[in-house]
Each structure stands twice: as structure tokens, then as C-alpha cells.
Design a protein around this motif. Structure first.
Motif, short mmCIF file in Angstrom:
data_model
loop_
_atom_site.label_atom_id
_atom_site.label_comp_id
_atom_site.label_asym_id
_atom_site.label_seq_id
_atom_site.Cartn_x
_atom_site.Cartn_y
_atom_site.Cartn_z
N ASP A 105 -34.35 4.05 -17.18
CA ASP A 105 -33.81 2.73 -16.88
C ASP A 105 -34.43 2.09 -15.64
OD1 ASP A 105 -31.55 0.68 -17.29
OD2 ASP A 105 -31.21 1.30 -15.22
N SER A 183 -26.93 -1.26 -16.37
CA SER A 183 -27.18 -1.18 -17.81
C SER A 183 -26.35 -0.06 -18.45
CB SER A 183 -28.67 -0.93 -18.08
OG SER A 183 -29.47 -1.92 -17.49
N VAL A 186 -26.50 4.32 -17.73
CA VAL A 186 -27.04 4.74 -16.42
C VAL A 186 -26.09 5.66 -15.66
CG1 VAL A 186 -28.45 2.68 -16.20
CG2 VAL A 186 -26.14 2.68 -15.23
#
Length: 205
Positions: A105, A183, A186
Motif C-alpha cells: 500500500d 486504504s 492497511v
């Protein structure tokens, strides 16, 4: 109080229905007709985090929201079909954990957008980089983040090993409201569960 109202805080909102936390406990609530009628837009209606004045019906476990107190901070966005109308996502947030994992990420441009959104809201940004256990070179990535973070706190943690969590716990103080922004996947829910010491939120397998 003179009007028979008491303070409460909005904990959840869904399609005009609310859950509020009050001295009487958790209550289901709806906005009074007058409050909805006088609202100039959705931004004037109660949002998660708002302090509100309620008329409680404890025997029913319900309440009516009659007023929204002034907001100290707010996360908001424009309603897509009406660029001038505001939708408040959360209010009265003291600090926001900007959560980004150190593996798949990791994205500095996205983090910059998160930082800008946090400053615009009025809340204090705190950067939380998760999954140090999956990123052997995480120290280098922390340096990359610090280069764009302009003196903001940057914490690298592992929910699995517990590394760095003591510094996160220092952010938790009575009367302070913290939101998490990041997001999917995560580690936000895992972090909340770890800090709470119980499984409050479902996590991805």
C-alpha cells in the motif's frame, strides 16, 4: 436543560437514523422535523462526532435530536451532484491517524493527499506506518515519509509483534477523539482492536 434537552454525541449515522451516546447510555435517535426543515443542506444535519441536544425517551431507548452544537473540526466533502453542498463525514476530531502499510500500500502521493485533508479538517495529523514485520527496509521508507511530513509525528508499527504500539498508546487520552484514515487492508481495524484489547471490528483474513 431549560427546554428539557440533554447533551449526547453522535456515534453512528445511517440514512437519517442515528445512534447517540448520552448519560443514559446508547440511544437510537432521529432528527427533529424542525431541525431537518431549517437545515440549508446536509452539512447542517447531525454527523458522526457531533455534540447534539436531545430529548431522550429512556424507556424506549430512543431520542430526538433538536440541535447541533458548533463544530470545532470537521471532515467534509462536496456532494457530487451539487458542488456547493457539503457532506460532513465526521466532526470534532482532535487527531487523525493517517494509516498506510509499508508493503504493497505504500504510496507517498496518497499520503500527501491524506495530510492535506487532515490539515483542512482542523485535526492534528499523525502518520502511522503499519506492517514493519513485512518490510525489512522499513527504516528507509520512514525516512521517505519524514521528508514529506513537515515535522509531523511518524510512527512505524507492527500489530503482529507490537513494535511501536507504546508510542501510539501515548496518543490516547481521556476526552480526546481520534479518527483513522487509510486504504482498505492497511490494518486500521486490527490497530483499533489491539488498542482496545478486544475484537471490536471485523478484520480481513
Amino acid at each position: 436543560a431549560a427546554n428539557g434537552h440533554s447533551p449526547a454525541r453522535v456515534a453512528a449515522q445511517h440514512r437519517g437514523a442515528y445512534v447517540v451516546l448520552s448519560e443514559l447510555g446508547e440511544l437510537r435517535a432521529e432528527a427533529a422535523g424542525r431541525l431537518a426543515h431549517e437545515a440549508l443542506g446536509t452539512g447542517d444535519l447531525p454527523a458522526v462526532g457531533d455534540w447534539v441536544a436531545i430529548a431522550a425517551r429512556p424507556d424506549e431507548g430512543t431520542a430526538t435530536i433538536h440541535g447541533v452544537l458548533p463544530r470545532r473540526t470537521k471532515f467534509s466533502r462536496k456532494v457530487a451532484l451539487n458542488a456547493s453542498e457539503e457532506q460532513v463525514l465526521a466532526a470534532n476530531i482532535d487527531a487523525v491517524f493517517l494509516v498506510m502499510s509499508l508493503n504493497e500500500d505504500f504510496n507517498l502521493r496518497r499520503l500527501e493527499r491524506y495530510i492535506a485533508a487532515a490539515w483542512e479538517s482542523g485535526a492534528q495529523p499523525v502518520i502511522v506506518l503499519t506492517k514493519t514485520d513485512l518490510c525489512p527496509e522499513y527504516a528507509l521508507r520512514v525516512l521517505e515519509v519524514e521528508a514529506i511530513a513537515f515535522g509531523l509525528p511518524v510512527h512505524a508499527i507492527s500489530n503482529l509483534t507490537g513494535d511501536g504500539l507504546d508510542l501510539i498508546r501515548e496518543q490516547l487520552e481521556p476526552g480526546r477523539t481520534i479518527a483513522l484514515l487509510g486504504s482498505s487492508g492497511v490494518g486500521k481495524s486490527t490497530l483499533v482492536n489491539t488498542l482496545a484489547g478486544e475484537e471490536l471490528l471485523a478484520t480481513r483474513p
